[in-house]
Design a protein around this motif. Structure first.
Motif, short mmCIF file in Angstrom:
data_model
loop_
_atom_site.label_atom_id
_atom_site.label_comp_id
_atom_site.label_asym_id
_atom_site.label_seq_id
_atom_site.Cartn_x
_atom_site.Cartn_y
_atom_site.Cartn_z
N LYS A 92 0.82 -1.21 0.00
CA LYS A 92 0.00 0.00 0.00
C LYS A 92 0.85 1.26 0.00
O LYS A 92 0.46 2.30 -0.51
CB LYS A 92 -0.91 0.01 1.24
CG LYS A 92 -2.31 -0.46 0.94
CD LYS A 92 -3.23 -0.07 2.07
CE LYS A 92 -3.49 1.41 2.09
NZ LYS A 92 -3.89 1.88 3.39
N ALA A 93 2.03 1.17 0.62
CA ALA A 93 2.93 2.33 0.66
C ALA A 93 3.81 2.39 -0.59
O ALA A 93 4.66 3.26 -0.72
CB ALA A 93 3.78 2.26 1.92
N GLY A 94 3.64 1.43 -1.49
CA GLY A 94 4.43 1.41 -2.72
C GLY A 94 5.90 1.12 -2.49
O GLY A 94 6.76 1.53 -3.27
N ARG A 95 6.20 0.39 -1.40
CA ARG A 95 7.61 0.22 -1.01
C ARG A 95 8.31 -0.93 -1.73
O ARG A 95 9.51 -0.88 -1.95
CB ARG A 95 7.69 -0.02 0.50
CG ARG A 95 7.19 1.17 1.26
CD ARG A 95 7.94 1.41 2.53
NE ARG A 95 7.65 2.77 2.95
CZ ARG A 95 6.88 3.09 3.98
NH1 ARG A 95 6.37 2.16 4.75
NH2 ARG A 95 6.65 4.35 4.28
N GLY A 96 7.58 -1.99 -2.02
CA GLY A 96 8.23 -3.15 -2.62
C GLY A 96 7.79 -4.43 -1.96
O GLY A 96 6.85 -4.42 -1.16
N ILE A 97 8.47 -5.51 -2.31
CA ILE A 97 8.08 -6.83 -1.82
C ILE A 97 9.25 -7.46 -1.07
O ILE A 97 10.35 -7.55 -1.61
CB ILE A 97 7.68 -7.75 -3.02
CG1 ILE A 97 6.50 -7.12 -3.80
CG2 ILE A 97 7.33 -9.14 -2.54
CD1 ILE A 97 6.17 -7.83 -5.09
N ALA A 98 9.01 -7.88 0.14
CA ALA A 98 10.07 -8.53 0.91
C ALA A 98 10.39 -9.90 0.29
O ALA A 98 9.47 -10.59 -0.16
CB ALA A 98 9.63 -8.71 2.36
N PRO A 99 11.67 -10.29 0.27
CA PRO A 99 12.03 -11.58 -0.35
C PRO A 99 11.71 -12.75 0.59
O PRO A 99 12.62 -13.45 1.09
CB PRO A 99 13.54 -11.44 -0.57
CG PRO A 99 13.99 -10.49 0.50
CD PRO A 99 12.84 -9.55 0.76
N VAL A 100 10.43 -12.99 0.80
CA VAL A 100 9.99 -13.95 1.82
C VAL A 100 10.55 -15.35 1.58
O VAL A 100 11.02 -16.01 2.51
CB VAL A 100 8.44 -14.01 1.86
CG1 VAL A 100 7.95 -15.12 2.76
CG2 VAL A 100 7.89 -12.68 2.36
N GLU A 101 10.53 -15.79 0.32
CA GLU A 101 11.00 -17.15 0.07
C GLU A 101 12.50 -17.28 0.36
O GLU A 101 12.92 -18.26 0.96
CB GLU A 101 10.69 -17.55 -1.37
CG GLU A 101 9.20 -17.72 -1.55
CD GLU A 101 8.87 -18.94 -2.39
OE1 GLU A 101 8.32 -19.90 -1.85
OE2 GLU A 101 9.17 -18.90 -3.59
N ALA A 102 13.27 -16.30 -0.05
CA ALA A 102 14.71 -16.36 0.22
C ALA A 102 14.97 -16.33 1.73
O ALA A 102 15.84 -17.05 2.24
CB ALA A 102 15.42 -15.20 -0.48
N LEU A 103 14.23 -15.51 2.44
CA LEU A 103 14.40 -15.43 3.89
C LEU A 103 14.09 -16.78 4.54
O LEU A 103 14.85 -17.28 5.37
CB LEU A 103 13.50 -14.33 4.48
CG LEU A 103 13.86 -12.89 4.13
CD1 LEU A 103 12.70 -11.94 4.42
CD2 LEU A 103 15.11 -12.44 4.88
N ARG A 104 12.95 -17.38 4.13
CA ARG A 104 12.56 -18.66 4.75
C ARG A 104 13.51 -19.77 4.34
O ARG A 104 13.85 -20.64 5.14
CB ARG A 104 11.12 -19.00 4.35
CG ARG A 104 10.12 -18.04 4.96
CD ARG A 104 8.70 -18.39 4.59
NE ARG A 104 8.16 -19.47 5.38
CZ ARG A 104 7.70 -20.61 4.88
NH1 ARG A 104 7.74 -20.83 3.59
NH2 ARG A 104 7.21 -21.53 5.68
N GLN A 105 13.98 -19.74 3.07
CA GLN A 105 14.92 -20.79 2.63
C GLN A 105 16.24 -20.72 3.39
O GLN A 105 16.94 -21.71 3.53
CB GLN A 105 15.15 -20.69 1.13
CG GLN A 105 14.06 -21.42 0.34
CD GLN A 105 13.91 -20.92 -1.08
OE1 GLN A 105 14.78 -20.21 -1.60
NE2 GLN A 105 12.80 -21.26 -1.72
N SER A 106 16.58 -19.54 3.91
CA SER A 106 17.82 -19.42 4.69
C SER A 106 17.63 -19.93 6.12
O SER A 106 18.56 -19.92 6.92
CB SER A 106 18.27 -17.96 4.72
OG SER A 106 17.50 -17.25 5.69
N GLY A 107 16.40 -20.36 6.44
CA GLY A 107 16.15 -20.92 7.77
C GLY A 107 15.52 -19.95 8.74
O GLY A 107 15.29 -20.30 9.90
#
Ligand SMILES: [Zn+2]
Length: 446
Positions: free
Chosen positions: A282-297
């Protein structure tokens, strides 16, 4: 007290993702005592006259949802100055300076608690001002919460100096030291609003107070990157790491602006992350790399952020966007599958808050944080895959009953401990006051 819910579709979210299509669950005091498939055993150990027996009529029974980041009283700002780019500086900060008192915080926290419980959220993390009041509201409401006293240098409504702010953290810690459901926490607002010295002091405080978790906004936006580069010649993750603040148990909200190397560092340090996809979008900021974060444990939970930013405090409204944004980022339908999203909304969210041994899944011995979700509407028919139905079809109105720590807090869509009409009336009255300030600001800018 014993409660038996039977004739239910049960989603356990345990490590095997066990599901009972026609199951039962027994709650004794505040604990899940037993659960299983089929008809509950009637050998005297389970069913007798002292038990409250509930026929779930085929509805879904699943773990209560976990909101890993938010600002409850900011529900009072919902929709204010929507679409105005500088609304934080134009409206919100001036209103906070002028009108945020402990009474207003209490009114806003009650509003937020009612919304969350009705939507099946049983545990929430919060960071705001007058946080003791918020802890008290959650306690009365019957919710579970990790409540963080915010420390910030932008003229906070409840502290004029950081010394005073740390004093408020002490008070919060002492008040909730022995509370079963409320956990005290310390919340340095963000790198740019606290600075390295205060972050070092927070790290020291957390090391000396092992029960007090740290919550913080980090790597949220481009202006934060610029601030770190200009003032400290580095990036946000490095600045916070240098201050010694990245350690196991630290809860970081956002983490949009992180490189692959920084993800490795975050994983090595044992931090957890609250993903606020809807609010970020909503703030037009972007998308957090959720999959990469979770894949790193790293454990990543779902979060609403304050209702000023995300407009809603229900986790159902976060699930579809979380999955869709990951699919957009990865360019594939396969990214962040629905089962993972439900996991982030429940057991993984509980782990983010350090409460994985208490809540987040339906396992014998865990606290009874349970919600009942109606499956009988047109939008929930048919169901080939329960996770897909929850993520892409269900909404908060499908939640009919909510139990936290073995006690019903919502029955047939009504909150029990908090009186909804009074909570809403108080919120509307406060919004009128805010509106007067908005009008004054608009007039003065013409
Ligand atoms: Zn936030």
């Amino acid at each position: 007290m014993r409660i038996l819910i039977h004739n239910a579709r049960i989603l356990t979210m345990n490590e095997h993702y066990d599901e009972y299509l026609r199951g039962w669950i027994l709650v004794e005091d505040n604990i899940i005592a037993a659960l299983g498939e089929g008809t509950p055993p009637s050998n005297g150990a389970t069913i007798d006259e002292t038990i409250d027996v509930i026929d779930a009529n085929g509805d879904l029974v699943m773990p209560g949802m976990i909101n890993t980041h938010g600002h409850l009283p900011m529900s009072l700002f919902r929709g204010l100055g929507e679409d105005v780019d500088d609304r934080l500086f134009r409206y919100i900060l001036p209103i906070e300076r002028e009108a945020i008192t402990s009474e207003v915080v209490r009114i806003g926290a009650r509003l937020g608690a009612v919304e969350m419980m009705l939507g099946g959220v049983t545990t929430t993390a919060d960071m705001y001002y007058f946080e003791q009041e918020i802890g008290r509201v959650l306690d009365v409401a019957g919710m579970r919460g990790v409540v963080g006293q915010t420390l910030a240098d932008f003229d906070a409504p409840d502290h004029k100096s950081f010394d005073q702010g740390f004093g408020l953290v002490d008070d919060l810690r002492d008040e909730f030291a022995n509370n079963e459901r409320i956990t005290a926490s310390i919340a340095p607002h963000a790198p740019y609003s606290t600075g390295p010295k205060i972050m070092e002091r927070v790290a020291e405080y957390a090391a000396n107070n092992s029960g007090v978790r740290v919550q913080m906004h980090l790597a949220e936006m481009k202006s934060e990157l610029q601030w770190c580069a200009e003032h400290h010649n580095c990036r946000p993750v490095e600045l916070v790491d240098r201050a010694g603040l990245l350690s196991p148990g630290v809860i970081l909200a956002h983490c949009l602006e992180v490189t692959p190397r920084e993800i490795e560092v975050l994983s090595e340090r044992g931090v957890t992350i609250a993903h606020n996809g809807r609010s970020n979008a909503k703030a037009g900021r972007g998308i957090a790399p959720v999959e990469a974060l979770r894949q790193s444990g790293i454990n990543v939970g779902l979060a609403t952020d304050g209702a000023m930013s995300g407009n809603t405090l229900d986790i159902f409204a976060q699930m579809a966007p979380a999955s869709m944004f990951a699919k957009l980022l990865g360019g594939s339908r396969k990214c962040l599958p629905t089962r993972d999203v439900v996991k982030m909304a429940t057991i993984e969210g509980a782990k983010v808050l350090g409460l994985g041994d208490k809540t987040g899944s339906l396992i014998v011995g865990k606290c009874a944080d349970i919600i009942r979700v109606s499956l009988s509407s047109a939008r929930m028919t048919p169901i080939y895959d329960i996770y897909a139905a929850l993520v892409f079809s269900a909404n908060a109105r499908d939640v009919t009953d909510v139990m936290i720590n073995g006690k019903w807090v919502v029955k047939n869509g009504e909150t029990l401990a908090l009186e909804q009409p009074k909570v809403l009336a108080d919120a509307l009255q406060t919004a009128e006051k805010f509106n007067k300030i908005v009008q004054r600001i608009d007039l003065s800018k013409h």
